[in-house]
Design an enzyme around this catalytic site. Structure first.
Site, PDB file in Angstrom:
ATOM      1  N   LYS A 167       3.814  -8.486   0.595  1.00 43.59           N
ATOM      2  CA  LYS A 167       4.855  -7.732   1.308  1.00 43.59           C
ATOM      3  C   LYS A 167       6.251  -7.951   0.719  1.00 43.59           C
ATOM      4  CE  LYS A 167       6.789  -5.125   4.233  1.00 43.59           C
ATOM      5  NZ  LYS A 167       7.781  -4.849   3.183  1.00 43.59           N
TER       6      LYS A 167
ATOM      7  N   SER B  70       3.023  -3.165   1.604  1.00 41.72           N
ATOM      8  CA  SER B  70       3.631  -3.910   0.499  1.00 41.72           C
ATOM      9  C   SER B  70       4.170  -2.929  -0.534  1.00 41.72           C
ATOM     10  CB  SER B  70       2.594  -4.817  -0.144  1.00 41.72           C
ATOM     11  OG  SER B  70       1.507  -4.052  -0.622  1.00 41.72           O
TER      12      SER B  70
ATOM     13  N   ILE C  60       4.946  -1.510  -4.363  1.00 35.86           N
ATOM     14  CA  ILE C  60       4.457  -1.640  -5.734  1.00 35.86           C
ATOM     15  C   ILE C  60       5.552  -2.317  -6.559  1.00 35.86           C
ATOM     16  CG2 ILE C  60       2.996   0.399  -5.528  1.00 35.86           C
ATOM     17  CD1 ILE C  60       5.171   1.710  -7.501  1.00 35.86           C
TER      18      ILE C  60
ATOM     19  N   HIS D 248       3.660  -6.125  -4.946  1.00 37.53           N
ATOM     20  CA  HIS D 248       2.245  -5.911  -5.243  1.00 37.53           C
ATOM     21  C   HIS D 248       2.056  -5.051  -6.500  1.00 37.53           C
ATOM     22  CE1 HIS D 248      -1.966  -5.390  -4.777  1.00 37.53           C
ATOM     23  NE2 HIS D 248      -1.992  -4.372  -3.963  1.00 37.53           N
TER      24      HIS D 248
ATOM     25  N   CYS E  83      -7.288  -3.708  -7.214  1.00 34.94           N
ATOM     26  CA  CYS E  83      -6.212  -4.640  -6.874  1.00 34.94           C
ATOM     27  C   CYS E  83      -6.633  -6.100  -6.969  1.00 34.94           C
ATOM     28  CB  CYS E  83      -5.693  -4.354  -5.473  1.00 34.94           C
ATOM     29  SG  CYS E  83      -5.213  -2.632  -5.265  1.00 34.94           S
TER      30      CYS E  83
END
Lengths: 386, 386
Positions: A329, A207, A209, A333, A83
């Site tokens: 959030k 959060s 995707i 993400h 990430c």
């Protein structure tokens, strides 16, 4: 080592982009950034991505995207650190330009996740954890973070709902960001009643995707001439550090050592302290990670991260504003792209174009991108110098 | 930009390593390189790998390997450019050290392929081709190279068997390399009678996959002091270039433009011409690629690459020795590791420790790593300076 500035940014809205190919997703962000920089092309492309090899059956994304945006024959490569792949790409572009080997570079982070079935994405995300010592036990990535949060609540005596303001602030800020995946406020009640994902992490701690891409153009400061008509945003600190991938392998599972190391190095390079940072785009993949980042980066005492949220010091008018454009959030993400979104948002703030959530007089901003559950953490500090 | 030298190398034999984990495979090569450099540790790790996310269900290989070799907390990241991932890692380490941001770096390439079923690996390898415009047509990676070779034979009038010496030379050299996957000579008859894989590419035109890892330690020349007791191997040229991923998208499918661009840049940086190169570790994934590399890098006229093989100019005593430690054909082709094997072999030659196939008085060596069927090509030139 040459000083380096960011002179162009571009981003695609984080969303379910079933109508955009991987090429278009990354390509539009790159083209926007190059155009924003007032250039026709750049010398090299550094691309951050985590899972295209499996989720999109396409590797070699550097050449793949370079060709599509008109940079055929240019140098291009993909960086991966789970990430934190986005910030890895940015740092790679920075070092290439700083070294003198490359004059103009574009860094782009991209991830296209929503075409794949949810179960597949859960499996892909777990490749950021330790295959031998964590995943083989059947643990998912959110479950790992849940274990960390549970222990944190136990050790420091917080209530789960003391984390509410991390999500409430992120969603309130995301309303003003046209590129955010979610643009609606949430209430304390919505937070408290949200469905549990992996106890104590509920839907509002986690959060979402998404598909997205963000890009920035980097050039040596020496080539900008003296005081051009637009703000110069200089990269004054950049550092990366790692830790054990498996959470149980760490000295202290409640302390992000890699965040401490990389932020301290970045502060030292920049000649600043946490008190000089006007806002902090941190990696709130889960609300517990926001608290841990604030602590390891010197904004809160150990175990006291949630206090900054409770006391409203993380909102745009607070002592240390975070997630000013929605954070992970609310902005979303798209894993390998996230680090680049953070940096693009730092530039928006420093240009004073963060409409609706502008930090007044913002001059120095920090971004911190986390790979895995803390195994790779990259910190950047940017400063407006005119 | 600081000058950079290679002071340590390490490698794991290319093989079916069912008894070694991915950690051990890469870790042993790194530990050997760091020990060979006379160091206890390094500041940063750059890892080249193509398919661990899918083949080994593990991403985040930078932190993963750094931790295992005792470099927890150090900067670490993975680079991916399909089969040129190894050279991408080396170039990234080079720029980091050249920039001044990092003082000592280790570059490592690793791939663990033989645990996966063959059909899965064929699918993984095809992610180096264009998913939208090539793979969706059902073409495999070897079939793409077969199309290129077929057209080459047609355009330039060569017979398929005129390529035999590329494989015969590689296997003859591999006999002397303890880290090669295949250590046996092959005869012309064996070449001519080898089973067809994808016409006109037969088994002896194609390199074998494998598990393997190779590593090198890079430091600034200025930190070496004057003339230490061991040979200094300096990196005097480094360049990367891309091309269309899809072969049909190229101006000329029989010309490796990215090899031409990256080799010309590297020659210019190094202040040398092809005539100054004592030996050339090229990317003979398929024998046609050896011919195309020789042409695009200035060692043969267009369409005349096979002549160098026919006239025995590619053997260790020839005009331009290639695959001196077995090349991809006999040493093996663990894809993300291959570029690092090439560079480690260049250092072996320049140290004059390439037992059995030593190029007499070798002073300047070149390595060229190809990603995809020519979409990412990275050229390095190294020189012994004492």
């Amino acid at each position: 080592m040459r000083e380096v500035a960011v002179i162009g940014i571009g981003q695609t809205k984080v969303d379910e982009h079933w109508d955009l190919s991987l090429r278009e997703l990354a390509g539009f962000a790159v083209l926007d950034a190059v155009k924003d920089a007032g250039l026709d092309q750049v010398d090299a492309l550094y691309l951050g991505n985590m899972m295209s090899g499996s989720a999109n059956h396409q590797q070699q994304l550097g050449a793949y995207i370079a060709d599509w945006v008109g940079l055929r024959y240019a140098e291009a490569v993909k960086l991966e650190s789970a990430c934190s792949s986005g910030a890895s790409a940015f740092r790679s572009a920075l070092l290439a330009v700083a070294s003198g080997a490359v004059d103009t570079a574009v860094a782009v982070g991209v991830e296209k996740m929503t075409d794949s079935p949810g179960a597949e994405i859960t499996a892909e995300l777990s490749t950021a954890a330790d295959a031998d010592w964590e995943v083989s036990q059947g643990i998912s990535f959110v479950a790992l973070n849940a274990l960390i949060m549970k222990r944190y609540l136990y050790e420091y005596g917080w209530d789960k709902n003391d984390f509410a303001n991390f999500s409430i602030n992120a969603h309130a800020n995301g309303v003003h960001n046209p590129n955010a995946r979610f643009r609606k406020k949430i209430s304390r009640e919505q937070y408290e009643k949200a469905g549990m994902v992996s106890e104590p992490i509920n839907l509002m701690d986690a959060s979402p995707i998404g598909d997205g891409a963000a890009a920035a153009v980097l050039v040596p400061v020496e080539k900008l001439g003296s005081l051009p008509g637009y703000p110069i945003i200089k990269i004054i600190g950049s550092a990366a550090a790692t830790d054990s991938i498996a959470v149980h392998g760490r000295k202290d599972p409640l302390w992000l050592t890699a965040a401490e190391i990389s932020s301290k190095k970045a502060y030292q390079q920049a000649g600043v302290t946490p008190q000089d940072i006007d806002f902090f785009e941190l990696h709130d993949a889960f609300s517990i990670m926001a608290a841990l980042s604030l602590e390891a980066s010197g904004f809160a005492e150990r175990g006291q991260g949630p206090r900054l949220a409770l006391e409203n010091e993380i909102i745009p008018t607070g002592k240390i504003p975070i997630a000013t454009r929605g954070g992970l959030k609310a902005r979303g993400h798209p894993v390998g792209a996230t680090g680049m979104y953070q940096l693009v948002e730092v530039v928006e703030q420093l240009r004073h174009t963060a409409h609706g959530t502008q930090i007044e007089g913002a001059k120095i901003g920090m971004a911190q991108n986390i790979g895995g559950s803390g195994s790779n953490i990259i910190t950047h500090i940017l400063k407006r110098i005119n």
